[in-house]
Design an enzyme around this catalytic site. Sequence first.
Site, short mmCIF file in Angstrom:
data_model
loop_
_atom_site.label_atom_id
_atom_site.label_comp_id
_atom_site.label_asym_id
_atom_site.label_seq_id
_atom_site.Cartn_x
_atom_site.Cartn_y
_atom_site.Cartn_z
CG HIS A 65 42.20 45.51 44.20
ND1 HIS A 65 42.14 46.12 45.44
CD2 HIS A 65 41.30 44.50 44.24
CE1 HIS A 65 41.24 45.50 46.20
NE2 HIS A 65 40.72 44.52 45.49
CG HIS A 114 36.48 44.55 43.25
ND1 HIS A 114 36.11 45.39 44.28
CD2 HIS A 114 37.40 43.69 43.77
CE1 HIS A 114 36.77 45.05 45.38
NE2 HIS A 114 37.55 44.02 45.09
CD GLU A 115 39.90 41.38 41.73
OE1 GLU A 115 41.02 41.77 42.14
OE2 GLU A 115 39.03 40.91 42.49
#
Length: 235
Positions: free
Chosen positions: A108, A104-105
Amino acid sequence: MFFPMFLWYDPTFYLVIIGLVISLAASGYVNSTFRKYDQVPSRSGVSGTDAAAYILQSAGIHDVQIREVSGNLTDNYNSQDKTLNLSQSTARSTSVAAIGVAAHECGHAVQDKVRYAPMNLRAGLVPVANLGSTLSLPIIFAGVIFGMNHIIISIGLWAFAAALIFQLVTLPVEFNASRRAVAILSSSPLLSGDEVVMVKKVLFAAALTYVAAALTTFLQLLRLIILFGGNRDNN
């Protein structure tokens, strides 16, 4: 958040209670979901750090440094200094949940690389949102002290609204990062198909915390409008 004692006895205080229940429910759900799948070791045996390194390299991102930070679920991507910060519970773990959070990071980081518009908008709103969340209530109460001055109160309400706008802009950024994470993991050797399904549950639970935060802020703003917005001096 601080409220004068007299506000505890007004009829709109139930909005605060509803917001508190929503926040606690979302927090409890994400923590329980993460704990559940944090106990499921991935078949690949890679750690969150290894998974992040693989994803960044696969995405052609070579200017982001992966760092381990203290805390639990304190994972974040900092576009200012190009660092992907993984909490100890994510960085060292080989669980399905840890790999999902790391991915998920990385989502980004990919957003940053492709200049995803909502992410850039959110970054631009950070100073305004921080200022609004800090000064909104003092400004509103100053308006009350000065005889329900409608100009001062309006400024305070708009300042509080800035924090809500920031949280609303955050929603598509977080959901998009999760979609990118799932797509990356689905086409990688890091996780199998059934493990990706588990990751979806973890990331969905995490996304709900942002939804809950926005709803809570909206309820607080609604309460302030009911208390002060309709009783402003028109002089």
